[in-house]
Design a protein around this motif. Structure first.
Motif, PDB file in Angstrom:
ATOM      1  N   ILE A  61       0.841  -1.201   0.000  1.00 24.05           N
ATOM      2  CA  ILE A  61       0.000   0.000   0.000  1.00 24.05           C
ATOM      3  C   ILE A  61       0.876   1.251   0.000  1.00 24.05           C
ATOM      4  N   ARG A  62       1.881   1.276   0.848  1.00 20.65           N
ATOM      5  CA  ARG A  62       2.779   2.447   0.909  1.00 20.65           C
ATOM      6  C   ARG A  62       3.542   2.641  -0.403  1.00 20.65           C
ATOM      7  N   ASP A  63       3.995   1.534  -0.982  1.00 15.42           N
ATOM      8  CA  ASP A  63       4.698   1.599  -2.268  1.00 15.42           C
ATOM      9  C   ASP A  63       3.760   2.134  -3.357  1.00 15.42           C
ATOM     10  N   THR A  64       2.525   1.694  -3.324  1.00  8.51           N
ATOM     11  CA  THR A  64       1.530   2.170  -4.286  1.00  8.51           C
ATOM     12  C   THR A  64       1.323   3.666  -4.133  1.00  8.51           C
ATOM     13  N   ILE A  65       1.162   4.121  -2.914  1.00 11.76           N
ATOM     14  CA  ILE A  65       0.955   5.554  -2.667  1.00 11.76           C
ATOM     15  C   ILE A  65       2.124   6.358  -3.225  1.00 11.76           C
ATOM     16  N   GLU A  66       3.328   5.916  -2.922  1.00  9.38           N
ATOM     17  CA  GLU A  66       4.505   6.655  -3.379  1.00  9.38           C
ATOM     18  C   GLU A  66       4.591   6.681  -4.910  1.00  9.38           C
ATOM     19  N   LYS A  67       4.368   5.541  -5.538  1.00  6.62           N
ATOM     20  CA  LYS A  67       4.478   5.471  -7.002  1.00  6.62           C
ATOM     21  C   LYS A  67       3.391   6.282  -7.692  1.00  6.62           C
ATOM     22  N   VAL A  68       2.174   6.208  -7.195  1.00 11.43           N
ATOM     23  CA  VAL A  68       1.077   6.962  -7.814  1.00 11.43           C
ATOM     24  C   VAL A  68       1.261   8.448  -7.543  1.00 11.43           C
ATOM     25  N   PHE A  69       1.621   8.795  -6.335  1.00 11.34           N
ATOM     26  CA  PHE A  69       1.802  10.210  -5.998  1.00 11.34           C
ATOM     27  C   PHE A  69       2.857  10.844  -6.892  1.00 11.34           C
ATOM     28  N   ASN A  70       3.926  10.097  -7.182  1.00  9.76           N
ATOM     29  CA  ASN A  70       5.024  10.608  -8.003  1.00  9.76           C
ATOM     30  C   ASN A  70       4.833  10.330  -9.495  1.00  9.76           C
ATOM     31  N   SER A  71       3.642   9.902  -9.874  1.00 10.71           N
ATOM     32  CA  SER A  71       3.274   9.641 -11.273  1.00 10.71           C
ATOM     33  C   SER A  71       4.161   8.588 -11.938  1.00 10.71           C
ATOM     34  N   VAL A  72       4.648   7.641 -11.154  1.00  6.74           N
ATOM     35  CA  VAL A  72       5.429   6.542 -11.707  1.00  6.74           C
ATOM     36  C   VAL A  72       4.490   5.471 -12.256  1.00  6.74           C
ATOM     37  N   ARG A  73       3.362   5.258 -11.570  1.00  5.61           N
ATOM     38  CA  ARG A  73       2.358   4.267 -11.963  1.00  5.61           C
ATOM     39  C   ARG A  73       0.982   4.904 -11.890  1.00  5.61           C
ATOM     40  N   SER A  74       0.080   4.427 -12.742  1.00  4.22           N
ATOM     41  CA  SER A  74      -1.307   4.894 -12.720  1.00  4.22           C
ATOM     42  C   SER A  74      -2.140   3.913 -11.898  1.00  4.22           C
ATOM     43  N   PRO A  75      -3.311   4.344 -11.441  1.00  2.82           N
ATOM     44  CA  PRO A  75      -4.189   3.408 -10.722  1.00  2.82           C
ATOM     45  C   PRO A  75      -4.519   2.158 -11.556  1.00  2.82           C
ATOM     46  N   ASN A  76      -4.712   2.337 -12.855  1.00  5.78           N
ATOM     47  CA  ASN A  76      -5.015   1.185 -13.704  1.00  5.78           C
ATOM     48  C   ASN A  76      -3.836   0.214 -13.765  1.00  5.78           C
ATOM     49  N   GLU A  77      -2.618   0.732 -13.853  1.00  9.97           N
ATOM     50  CA  GLU A  77      -1.440  -0.131 -13.855  1.00  9.97           C
ATOM     51  C   GLU A  77      -1.316  -0.895 -12.534  1.00  9.97           C
ATOM     52  N   ILE A  78      -1.618  -0.215 -11.456  1.00  9.60           N
ATOM     53  CA  ILE A  78      -1.574  -0.854 -10.134  1.00  9.60           C
ATOM     54  C   ILE A  78      -2.549  -2.027 -10.100  1.00  9.60           C
ATOM     55  N   LEU A  79      -3.769  -1.806 -10.556  1.00  6.03           N
ATOM     56  CA  LEU A  79      -4.794  -2.852 -10.544  1.00  6.03           C
ATOM     57  C   LEU A  79      -4.380  -4.027 -11.419  1.00  6.03           C
ATOM     58  N   LEU A  80      -3.938  -3.751 -12.631  1.00  6.85           N
ATOM     59  CA  LEU A  80      -3.567  -4.830 -13.545  1.00  6.85           C
ATOM     60  C   LEU A  80      -2.385  -5.637 -13.015  1.00  6.85           C
ATOM     61  N   ASP A  81      -1.376  -4.968 -12.487  1.00  4.40           N
ATOM     62  CA  ASP A  81      -0.219  -5.671 -11.924  1.00  4.40           C
ATOM     63  C   ASP A  81      -0.619  -6.540 -10.731  1.00  4.40           C
ATOM     64  N   CYS A  82      -1.459  -6.002  -9.885  1.00  3.29           N
ATOM     65  CA  CYS A  82      -1.901  -6.756  -8.711  1.00  3.29           C
ATOM     66  C   CYS A  82      -2.657  -8.009  -9.143  1.00  3.29           C
ATOM     67  N   ARG A  83      -3.557  -7.850 -10.094  1.00  4.17           N
ATOM     68  CA  ARG A  83      -4.315  -9.009 -10.574  1.00  4.17           C
ATOM     69  C   ARG A  83      -3.400 -10.060 -11.188  1.00  4.17           C
ATOM     70  N   MET A  84      -2.405  -9.625 -11.947  1.00  5.72           N
ATOM     71  CA  MET A  84      -1.468 -10.579 -12.550  1.00  5.72           C
ATOM     72  C   MET A  84      -0.663 -11.299 -11.484  1.00  5.72           C
ATOM     73  N   ASN A  85      -0.247 -10.581 -10.449  1.00  2.00           N
ATOM     74  CA  ASN A  85       0.535 -11.194  -9.369  1.00  2.00           C
ATOM     75  C   ASN A  85      -0.304 -12.109  -8.487  1.00  2.00           C
ATOM     76  N   THR A  86      -1.590 -11.836  -8.397  1.00  2.00           N
ATOM     77  CA  THR A  86      -2.487 -12.668  -7.605  1.00  2.00           C
ATOM     78  C   THR A  86      -2.686 -14.022  -8.279  1.00  2.00           C
ATOM     79  N   LYS A  87      -2.663 -14.045  -9.586  1.00  3.87           N
ATOM     80  CA  LYS A  87      -2.881 -15.290 -10.337  1.00  3.87           C
ATOM     81  C   LYS A  87      -1.685 -16.228 -10.279  1.00  3.87           C
ATOM     82  N   LYS A  88      -0.525 -15.702  -9.910  1.00  2.37           N
ATOM     83  CA  LYS A  88       0.692 -16.525  -9.886  1.00  2.37           C
ATOM     84  C   LYS A  88       0.669 -17.503  -8.757  1.00  2.37           C
TER      85      LYS A  88
END
Length: 88
Positions: A61-88
């Motif tokens: 959660i903290r990593d997500t906040i930092e990356k989104v706040f600094n425009s490194v990742r978008s909310p959509n990228e966060i969701l897609l990455d999380c879903r892909m990692n959950t399937k592993k």
């Protein structure tokens, strides 16, 4: 103004990815409204106090906040990455 705490109110399950994406959306909105990163991170500290998440999940959660706040990742990228990692 909704706080991050309201975004993550159920125990982590398969719903965690959607909660993480919601944290990302709220983070982006708060940043756009002018809230400093330190204040947004204080909201994450409230999640820790709630004892609803493991240390690993709080770190995500903290990593997500930092990356989104600094425009490194978008909310959509966060969701897609999380879903892909959950399937592993």
């Amino acid at each position: 103004m909704p706080l991050l705490v309201s975004c993550a109110t159920t125990p982590p399950t398969s719903v965690f990815c959607e909660q993480l994406a919601e944290v990302a959306v709220v983070t982006e909105r708060l940043r756009n409204e002018g809230m400093p990163l330190a204040d947004v991170m204080r909201e994450a500290d409230r999640l820790e106090l709630s004892k609803r998440f493991s240390e690993a999940e709080l770190a995500t959660i903290r990593d997500t906040i930092e990356k989104v706040f600094n425009s490194v990742r978008s909310p959509n990228e966060i969701l897609l990455d999380c879903r892909m990692n959950t399937k592993k």
